[in-house]
Structures are given as structure tokens and as C-alpha cells.
Design a protein around this motif. Structure first.
Motif: not given
Length: 125
Positions: A81-93, A109-124
Motif C-alpha cells: 500500500r505504501s508503495a502504491l500511495e507513493g505512486a499517487n494511487v488512490r485508496f478508499d479509506g 485504477d485511473p478509470d475508477e475501477n475498484a481493486l483490492m490488495l489482500a494479505q492472508d493472515l490465516s497462515q501466520t
């Protein structure tokens, strides 16, 4: 090199009115296998017939048909997230967490399509 390296997993998230009925339909019609229902979070997941691709159902009173959100797996959501925000990618909250399960962050994305990042916590552990 990509700013936020994603792994070899992707979840396609759909909004549905009844997760249990949707899971039954996808199992019967497409042969997908139920991974789990997480009733307290209004979420269900199915393993598709394509390795690394999961279908997720988010239960909503008024689902938005045709709205599919690709969810990309990452090892470290804070760094991605930090890397993407540093590249001016907008996050929703802020990044959201389901304890012991997953951390999620929605971005656009530039056309306002929603995408998500997910970190699996069940394996830690």
C-alpha cells in the motif's frame, strides 16, 4: 519492477444477495468447491477450477450485478500500500482487518475501477 508485487493468487469478489444460495449454484453449475462461509463477516469463498483463482461472495442487501472486484494477494499489505500511495494511487479509506483471517485495502485504477490488495493472515501464527 512492480511497486506492489502480487503473488500467484487472485480472488474475484462478487456482491450477492444470499452467499449460501450463490455457493450452491456455483457448486452445482460450475463444479466449484466451497472453501468456507464466514457468516460474521458476510463473506464466502469458493475454489474455482483454475489454480490460484478464488471466487468470493460479499453479501449485500442490494447487490450490484456486474461489479467484480479483483483482489490481489500480497505478502505485506502495508509495504504494498505504501508503495502504491507513493505512486499517487488512490485508496478508499484505511486498511481493514478481519483478525486471524485477512487484511484488505481497496484502491482505484485511473478509470475508477475498484481493486483490492489482500494479505492472508490465516497462515501466520
Amino acid at each position: 519492477m512492480a511497486l506492489a508485487p502480487v503473488d500467484n493468487r487472485i480472488t474475484l469478489a462478487l456482491s450477492v444477495k444470499d452467499r449460501h444460495a450463490s455457493a450452491a449454484w456455483y457448486q452445482e453449475k460450475l463444479g466449484f468447491e466451497l472453501r468456507y462461509h464466514l457468516d460474521e463477516a458476510g463473506w464466502s469463498e469458493m475454489a474455482t477450477n483454475t489454480e490460484g483463482v478464488t471466487l468470493g461472495f460479499g453479501e449485500q442487501e442490494e447487490p450490484n450485478p456486474g461489479n467484480c472486484v479483483p483482489v490481489f494477494g500480497v505478502a505485506d499489505i502495508d509495504a504494498a500500500r505504501s508503495a502504491l500511495e507513493g505512486a499517487n494511487v488512490r485508496f478508499d479509506g484505511p486498511t481493514e482487518e478481519v483478525p486471524g483471517m485477512v487484511k484488505l485495502a481497496t484502491f482505484y485504477d485511473p478509470d475508477e475501477n475498484a481493486l483490492m490488495l489482500a494479505q492472508d493472515l490465516s497462515q501466520t501464527g
